[in-house]
Design an enzyme around this catalytic site. Structure first.
Site, mmCIF file in Angstrom:
data_model
loop_
_atom_site.group_PDB
_atom_site.id
_atom_site.type_symbol
_atom_site.label_atom_id
_atom_site.label_comp_id
_atom_site.label_asym_id
_atom_site.label_seq_id
_atom_site.Cartn_x
_atom_site.Cartn_y
_atom_site.Cartn_z
ATOM 1 N N ILE A 35 0.872 -2.734 -4.138
ATOM 2 C CA ILE A 35 -0.436 -3.209 -3.683
ATOM 3 C C ILE A 35 -1.350 -3.546 -4.854
ATOM 4 C CG2 ILE A 35 -0.324 -2.029 -1.464
ATOM 5 C CD1 ILE A 35 -2.236 0.078 -2.561
ATOM 6 N N SER A 90 -5.219 8.466 -0.472
ATOM 7 C CA SER A 90 -4.249 8.423 0.622
ATOM 8 C C SER A 90 -4.689 9.412 1.684
ATOM 9 C CB SER A 90 -2.856 8.807 0.116
ATOM 10 O OG SER A 90 -1.983 9.083 1.195
ATOM 11 N N TYR A 115 1.747 15.920 -4.660
ATOM 12 C CA TYR A 115 1.217 14.565 -4.480
ATOM 13 C C TYR A 115 -0.024 14.605 -3.584
ATOM 14 C CZ TYR A 115 0.826 9.718 -2.978
ATOM 15 O OH TYR A 115 0.342 8.457 -2.690
ATOM 16 N N LYS A 171 -3.991 13.552 -4.460
ATOM 17 C CA LYS A 171 -4.794 12.602 -3.676
ATOM 18 C C LYS A 171 -6.113 13.233 -3.219
ATOM 19 C CE LYS A 171 -3.031 9.814 -4.875
ATOM 20 N NZ LYS A 171 -3.386 8.457 -5.364
ATOM 21 N N SER A 177 6.377 0.027 -0.485
ATOM 22 C CA SER A 177 6.202 -0.429 -1.861
ATOM 23 C C SER A 177 7.132 0.359 -2.760
ATOM 24 C CB SER A 177 4.746 -0.243 -2.315
ATOM 25 O OG SER A 177 4.451 1.126 -2.466
#
Length: 318
Positions: free
Chosen positions: A48, A170, A202, A206, A237
């Site tokens: 992106i 996210s 992760y 975020k 992605s």
């Protein structure tokens, strides 16, 4: 047999609706032109980040691709120039996992570029390990590198008037936590290399993005600089390119059918970067081009301030 066919038909119909309405999502409707404006997009040689850069270049912006890999970054420059018809696209090397590299990037940028109107902190990884400076890899790249980058560029952003900072987070932040004891002891958000541990860390990184954005907005009050955090959607992605080949093969049909492509996935980034009139929403969190409410832990003033002050110390800004 007719019942089975009916059920199959309903499933296909529901899947089609989900794919073309829910997955597709809203689009950025801004018609803003960006001639004379300069934008930095981190992690813009793929995913992106690259499609965001293409759109901004098509609008006439001077776009700086801030990427770690020189070969892939320069290839992306040529592709974006072809796609956009804009030759004002430049690669500048930036390794967010190396604070020396972040300082070198900003020094070079500030010497060579007179403007900065939009900073898009887009790069992110989902991989356990350590940075050059000994930090947990996801803490270092997803949060700390962008924290230092933003702070070193704030002066230029303020000089250029109504500028914006976009922090790509996210919805995974909803499952995150910030373990300050672990950060103090291990310079990492968490330890362990299992799939579940990596996914948890992760999510933690975020949450750091959202808390950073929350505190940044407070510190930008009284300036013409605004900031926004966002969930781009579930994107098909290269974020998971470092996971096992087996897992990638298993997930491919799911990500292809049920996840957004990169053009759909960059729309909320573009909305936050370009949409007129959202300045009063500085510090807020967006999803699907719409401002969203946050759980209490994602707008915790004390946690956001503590993370900021710890990040300042780790980056030697104080």
């Amino acid at each position: 047999m007719s019942t089975v066919l009916l059920v199959i038909g309903v499933v296909i119909g529901v899947a089609y609706i989900y794919r073309h309405i829910v997955v597709k999502g809203e689009r950025c409707t801004s018609q803003a032109r960006l001639h004379g404006k300069t934008v930095i997009v981190t992690g813009s040689n793929t995913g992106i980040g690259k499609t965001t850069a293409i759109d901004l270049a098509q609008r006439g912006a001077r776009v700086i691709l801030a990427c770690r890999c020189k070969k892939r970054g320069e290839a992306a420059v040529e592709e974006i120039k072809r796609e956009s018809g804009n030759n004002q696209v430049v690669f500048m090397q930036l390794d967010l996992g190396n604070l020396k590299s972040v300082r070198s990037f900003t020094e070079t940028f500030l010497k060579s570029e007179p403007r900065l109107d939009i900073l898009i902190n887009n790069a992110g990884i989902c991989l356990q390990g350590q940075t050059e400076d000994g930090f947990g890899l996801m803490f270092g790249v997803n949060h700390l590198g962008h924290f230092l980058l933003t702070n070193l560029l704030l002066g230029r952003l303020k000089e250029c008037g109504a500028s914006r900072i976009i922090n790509v987070s996210s919805m995974a932040h909803n499952f995150g936590k910030v373990d300050f004891d672990c950060l103090n002891t291990n310079k990492a958000l968490g330890l362990g290399t299992s799939f579940i541990r990596v996914l948890q860390i992760y999510c933690d990184s975020k949450l750091c993005n959202v808390l950073f954005n929350h505190e940044l907005a407070k510190r930008l009050q009284g300036t013409k600089v605004t900031c926004y955090a966002l969930h781009p959607g579930a994107i098909s992605s290269e974020l998971g390119r470092n996971t096992s080949l087996f897992l990638q093969i298993i997930l491919k049909p799911i990500t292809t059918f049920f996840f957004k492509n990169t053009i759909q996935g960059c729309q909320t980034t573009l909305h936050c970067a370009l949409q007129a009139g959202i300045e009063p929403l500085s510090g807020r969190y967006f999803s699907n081009c719409t401002v969203r409410d946050l759980y209490a832990k994602a707008k915790d003033d004390a946690a956001a301030k503590k993370l900021w002050e710890m990040s300042e110390r780790l980056c030697a800004l104080v």
